[in-house]
Design a protein around this motif. Sequence first.
Motif, PDB file in Angstrom:
ATOM      1  N   ALA A 110       0.837  -1.194   0.000  1.00 29.37           N
ATOM      2  CA  ALA A 110       0.000   0.000   0.000  1.00 29.37           C
ATOM      3  C   ALA A 110       0.876   1.249   0.000  1.00 29.37           C
ATOM      4  N   THR A 111       0.243   2.405  -0.160  1.00 27.06           N
ATOM      5  CA  THR A 111       0.950   3.683  -0.221  1.00 27.06           C
ATOM      6  C   THR A 111       1.953   3.823   0.913  1.00 27.06           C
ATOM      7  N   GLU A 112       1.577   3.371   2.117  1.00 26.11           N
ATOM      8  CA  GLU A 112       2.465   3.504   3.267  1.00 26.11           C
ATOM      9  C   GLU A 112       3.835   2.891   3.031  1.00 26.11           C
ATOM     10  N   GLY A 113       3.941   1.917   2.137  1.00 23.43           N
ATOM     11  CA  GLY A 113       5.225   1.260   1.927  1.00 23.43           C
ATOM     12  C   GLY A 113       5.846   1.471   0.568  1.00 23.43           C
ATOM     13  N   VAL A 114       5.200   2.233  -0.313  1.00 23.80           N
ATOM     14  CA  VAL A 114       5.681   2.362  -1.696  1.00 23.80           C
ATOM     15  C   VAL A 114       7.102   2.896  -1.747  1.00 23.80           C
ATOM     16  N   GLN A 115       7.359   4.021  -1.089  1.00 24.90           N
ATOM     17  CA  GLN A 115       8.681   4.636  -1.205  1.00 24.90           C
ATOM     18  C   GLN A 115       9.746   3.856  -0.450  1.00 24.90           C
ATOM     19  N   LEU A 116       9.380   3.255   0.656  1.00 23.05           N
ATOM     20  CA  LEU A 116      10.347   2.442   1.388  1.00 23.05           C
ATOM     21  C   LEU A 116      10.763   1.229   0.570  1.00 23.05           C
ATOM     22  N   PHE A 117       9.796   0.543  -0.038  1.00 21.36           N
ATOM     23  CA  PHE A 117      10.125  -0.585  -0.899  1.00 21.36           C
ATOM     24  C   PHE A 117      10.941  -0.130  -2.098  1.00 21.36           C
ATOM     25  N   ALA A 118      10.524   0.983  -2.700  1.00 16.91           N
ATOM     26  CA  ALA A 118      11.223   1.474  -3.886  1.00 16.91           C
ATOM     27  C   ALA A 118      12.675   1.804  -3.565  1.00 16.91           C
ATOM     28  N   GLN A 119      12.904   2.438  -2.434  1.00 18.97           N
ATOM     29  CA  GLN A 119      14.250   2.869  -2.085  1.00 18.97           C
ATOM     30  C   GLN A 119      15.163   1.703  -1.736  1.00 18.97           C
ATOM     31  N   ARG A 120      14.650   0.710  -1.060  1.00 19.26           N
ATOM     32  CA  ARG A 120      15.522  -0.334  -0.500  1.00 19.26           C
ATOM     33  C   ARG A 120      15.344  -1.727  -1.094  1.00 19.26           C
ATOM     34  N   LEU A 121      14.134  -2.061  -1.502  1.00 14.29           N
ATOM     35  CA  LEU A 121      13.845  -3.465  -1.780  1.00 14.29           C
ATOM     36  C   LEU A 121      13.303  -3.742  -3.165  1.00 14.29           C
ATOM     37  N   GLY A 122      12.747  -2.726  -3.822  1.00 10.69           N
ATOM     38  CA  GLY A 122      11.984  -2.959  -5.038  1.00 10.69           C
ATOM     39  C   GLY A 122      12.776  -2.792  -6.326  1.00 10.69           C
ATOM     40  N   VAL A 123      12.148  -3.198  -7.422  1.00 13.93           N
ATOM     41  CA  VAL A 123      12.702  -3.085  -8.759  1.00 13.93           C
ATOM     42  C   VAL A 123      11.806  -2.156  -9.575  1.00 13.93           C
ATOM     43  N   SER A 124      12.400  -1.184 -10.220  1.00 13.16           N
ATOM     44  CA  SER A 124      11.642  -0.306 -11.100  1.00 13.16           C
ATOM     45  C   SER A 124      11.036  -1.110 -12.247  1.00 13.16           C
ATOM     46  N   LEU A 125       9.800  -0.753 -12.609  1.00 15.19           N
ATOM     47  CA  LEU A 125       9.113  -1.442 -13.706  1.00 15.19           C
ATOM     48  C   LEU A 125       9.299  -0.740 -15.046  1.00 15.19           C
ATOM     49  N   ASP A 126      10.111   0.307 -15.091  1.00 19.90           N
ATOM     50  CA  ASP A 126      10.206   1.164 -16.270  1.00 19.90           C
ATOM     51  C   ASP A 126      10.496   0.391 -17.552  1.00 19.90           C
ATOM     52  N   ARG A 127      11.488  -0.485 -17.513  1.00 24.44           N
ATOM     53  CA  ARG A 127      11.904  -1.143 -18.765  1.00 24.44           C
ATOM     54  C   ARG A 127      10.820  -2.042 -19.326  1.00 24.44           C
TER      55      ARG A 127
END
Length: 469
Positions: A110-127
């Motif tokens: 959820a929104t509460e975790g979007v930036q935390l996941f993006a910064q530390r744990l997640g993968v950008s979907l851009d490509r």
Amino acid sequence: MTDSHIPRRTLLRYGAYGAGAAALAGTAASWDRLTGADIPGRDDGSLVVATLGSAFDPATVDALTKGFHRIHPDIPLRVNAVQAVDWSDFFAKILTQIAAGTAPDLVYVATEGVQLFAQRLGVSLDRWVRRDAAELREYFADVHPSLVESMMYEGNLYQLPVEFNAADMYLNKQVLKRAGAGFPAADWSRDDFTALLRELKRSGGAHFTPYFWTNRLWGGVMPWLFANGTNLLKESKAPGGSWLWDTFYPAADRKGRGGGFRWTTPQATADRVEEAYDYLASLVQEDLCSRPEGGNGNNLVGVFSTGRVGVTPAGGFWAGGLQLAGMRAADYDVQYFPRWRTQRHQFGAAGYALLRTSKKQEAAWEFIKYTARKDTMTQLLRGNQTTPARRSMLNAARYAESGPAHWQVFYDTLDRFPDTGPIPAPPQVAEVTDVLLKHTGTALASPRAVGPALRRMQGDLEQAMEREV
């Protein structure tokens, strides 16, 4: 907002997750040490998706798995529906899986975790989004750009929104009738709201609360800050994102868009913040609303449906919740949040985040695309336990049984008020939330407590925002 007689999936949508995020931040920094991905027997070859267990019932999870298998028979899928009481508990259990070396490939965030996941744990979907732009064009055309922008971080897209909930205002029509009060207009003001609460109070009796709200990040004091043209943290937009906006949205819809939200300098002592707290304090002193309570509002559905509460902020998820509580569609309705200096609303959204440790990233992307399909979302969200991210899914047939009569409000909150935005959720959201809840409770505990409490809140927020996640 929970009730013991209602499936928790309908009610646990957007509570701030507090300690879970703090644990997540600590785990993120030492991910490689904790995942144990090289331990034999950890991976049975399935694409593993972790969801909040309350988000979808077992039949829906089964349908999701079978539907994906029909399209991708070569990708074994396992949905790990983690049973948890709220987002905090959910993330804590995800961290346990990570520490045990059984990290999922995808996590419902959820929104509460979007930036935390993006910064530390997640993968950008851009490509992948760029590569499959033709396939995704129909999806983006059906989804409001504000929802997409809330899933971006520093110019990159990390999730495709599946659902959202804006904080609109629910009203018990039986209570309105008892008071001889009419249903408010769409452009009602804060003063109209106050006058309505006074009308309801006069006819409500000793155990009646005109306005009930819960002390949390979503739907607590934040909607009043937004309506008063302010925010807890200074808000701006990150640069970038034009690759997405220019590809999928017409000029009118991409105007003013950026690469995601930034929440930076605390401003708890700003005049408009204090003004909002003073207003809520005046309602408490006049016995027009409850003192702020923590948690998700236990039994709120019950007290609202039985007429002990007249008005409360909630999102589209309550349409399903009230129906399950036995409330008739004719007995309640929903309206926009009242206008103050602005009529800007706040929302929270959710979608699937791809973890960077996943060895099945192509397969994970196929799952993300599958969950964004209209037929998939229609099947998953049929119970009105949330608001679909796709505009076309909101129609009279969807709300024919559950109501409310003004169901258009749910998506029109975005369309009619284009500055409506997400709750402030920087990577330090865990500490920010803890500070907000603690000092909000103190600020409204006594008539002269607002100023001192907000000054203490400001100091604690400054410390929280200075810390590295």
